[in-house]
Design a protein around this motif. Structure first.
Motif, short mmCIF file in Angstrom:
data_model
loop_
_atom_site.label_atom_id
_atom_site.label_comp_id
_atom_site.label_asym_id
_atom_site.label_seq_id
_atom_site.Cartn_x
_atom_site.Cartn_y
_atom_site.Cartn_z
N LEU A 1 17.29 41.32 12.82
CA LEU A 1 16.21 40.66 12.04
C LEU A 1 16.49 39.67 11.29
N LEU A 2 15.86 38.58 11.37
CA LEU A 2 16.23 37.30 10.54
C LEU A 2 14.93 36.53 10.30
N PRO A 3 14.74 36.30 8.99
CA PRO A 3 13.41 35.62 8.59
C PRO A 3 13.29 34.14 9.30
N GLY A 4 12.24 34.04 9.82
CA GLY A 4 12.09 32.65 10.66
C GLY A 4 12.64 32.58 12.06
N VAL A 5 13.36 33.56 12.42
CA VAL A 5 14.15 33.68 13.83
C VAL A 5 13.30 34.98 14.64
N LEU A 6 13.72 36.03 13.97
CA LEU A 6 12.91 37.38 14.70
C LEU A 6 12.58 38.29 13.80
N ASP A 7 11.66 38.80 14.18
CA ASP A 7 11.14 40.03 13.32
C ASP A 7 11.29 41.15 14.03
N ALA A 8 10.95 42.33 13.62
CA ALA A 8 11.26 43.72 14.42
C ALA A 8 10.46 43.70 15.67
N ALA A 9 9.26 43.33 15.98
CA ALA A 9 8.87 43.24 17.21
C ALA A 9 9.22 42.21 18.29
#
Length: 359
Positions: free
Chosen positions: A14-22
């Protein structure tokens, strides 16, 4: 493409602005959906399958906690290995038996060591190491056998089996990474491999100090950042190399060009540059690059290969497992995944025999 259900991504993806959990879970599922029953991971449904990109996708599955699927991918490699330790450059991606490209590329053969060490670090599975050690040993012995005077590794055998007398900087940098991972496995097993140590030392020296010993492929961004990604350059030398051609290859707000003179940014090269930036401590720059390539993300979590910005067009129109895989690995190092960090950090792997200034 049928997307498997029941996948949950770990927090390290998880990385803000790149990938959230879903989103992370969807990207993992997009790779799983392409994996064939025999364990092979083609570029996309019905597409090409090669050992290097197959291994990168398997590493992404391990970073996501999908260890059983990754194990099947390594079993596929073991089953397909040629008696001399090599693999062919291409296999039919739709599962049909046979080989689509009978040339042999040396960096494709070596990369099994990177994936195998990564799988062990994610699982602690000594039985896996026992099973894969003969595969890795044959692969690296084959690769070291292609070393040219001065340290580079011949980049391929042609379809008639004749070795090229030329080397590629990108391929040799990747092989250096593989040799160092192979040495880590050898240390773990307490089975020293002095030939690999010498080969790694000569290769590191050639990549770092003698670019003239390699074919001139300076148009390609991989030749720019791979000496850093493969661990031949670190510290100030790595920073200087990245700074030297940043403006040639990095398109602000879009990503990394595959080729310096083409208006085409690609997800794989962008994610790999992010890995190289992470390796020199530029974590925020790495995250920024990954945010830029969100435009390549497909609704189902897979990733388009590239974007032609002059035409505002996705090209080619394919979702590649290795693009998704490189994205997940880059996020994993930024998220602090221990195994992925250990594999891509130059100071966490054996260096081989120091030969600086010898040739």
């Amino acid at each position: 493409m049928t997307i498997p259900e029941g996948v949950a991504a770990p927090e390290t993806l998880l990385l803000p602005g790149v990938l959230d959990a879903a989103e992370a879970a969807a990207t993992v599922r997009s790779i799983l959906a392409e994996q064939r029953p025999d364990g092979g991971i083609p570029w996309f449904t019905g597409g090409h399958l090669d050992p290097w990109d197959h291994t990168e996708a398997a590493m992404a599955l391990d970073a996501a906690g999908e260890h059983a699927a990754a194990d099947r991918a390594y079993r596929w490699l073991a089953e397909q290995q040629n008696p001399d330790g090599s693999w062919y450059a291409g296999y039919y991606g739709d599962g049909a038996p046979g080989v689509s490209n009978r040339a042999v590329e040396s960096n494709f053969c070596a990369y099994v060591a990177v994936g195998s060490w990564h799988h062990y670090l994610t699982t602690g599975d000594d039985a896996f190491v026992d099973r894969m050690w003969p595969v890795v040993r044959r692969a690296l012995d084959f690769t070291v056998g292609l070393q040219l005077p001065g340290g580079p590794i011949a980049w391929r055998l042609d379809e008639d089996g004749a070795p090229a007398q030329e080397a590629l900087l990108t391929g040799s940098s990747s092989i250096l990474h593989a040799l160092r991972c192979g040495l880590a496995i050898a240390e773990h097993r307490q089975e020293p491999q002095p030939d690999w140590e010498l080969a790694a030392g000569l290769l590191q020296h050639a990549v770092a100090e003698h670019p003239e010993r390699f074919l001139d492929k300076g148009r390609y961004s991989m030749d720019w950042y791979y000496p850093v990604l493969g661990g031949a350059l670190s510290g100030a030398a790595a920073e200087r190399r990245l700074a030297a051609d940043w403006d040639r290859f990095v398109v602000d707000g879009l990503g990394v060009r595959c080729v310096s003179d083409r208006p085409w940014v690609t997800g794989g090269e962008s994610a790999e540059l992010a890995l190289a930036l992470w390796a020199v401590g530029r974590h925020e720059d790495a995250a920024t690059i990954l945010r830029w390539i969100r435009r390549l993300r497909n609704q189902d979590g897979s990733y388009w290969t590239g974007y032609v910005f002059e035409d505002d067009a996705i090209w080619p129109e394919e979702h590649t497992t290795w693009t998704a895989g490189s994205m997940l690995l880059a996020v994993a190092v930024l998220g602090g995944d221990p195994a992925t960090c250990a594999v891509f950090a130059a100071d966490k792997l054996p260096g081989g025999l120091a030969v600086q200034g010898c040739c």
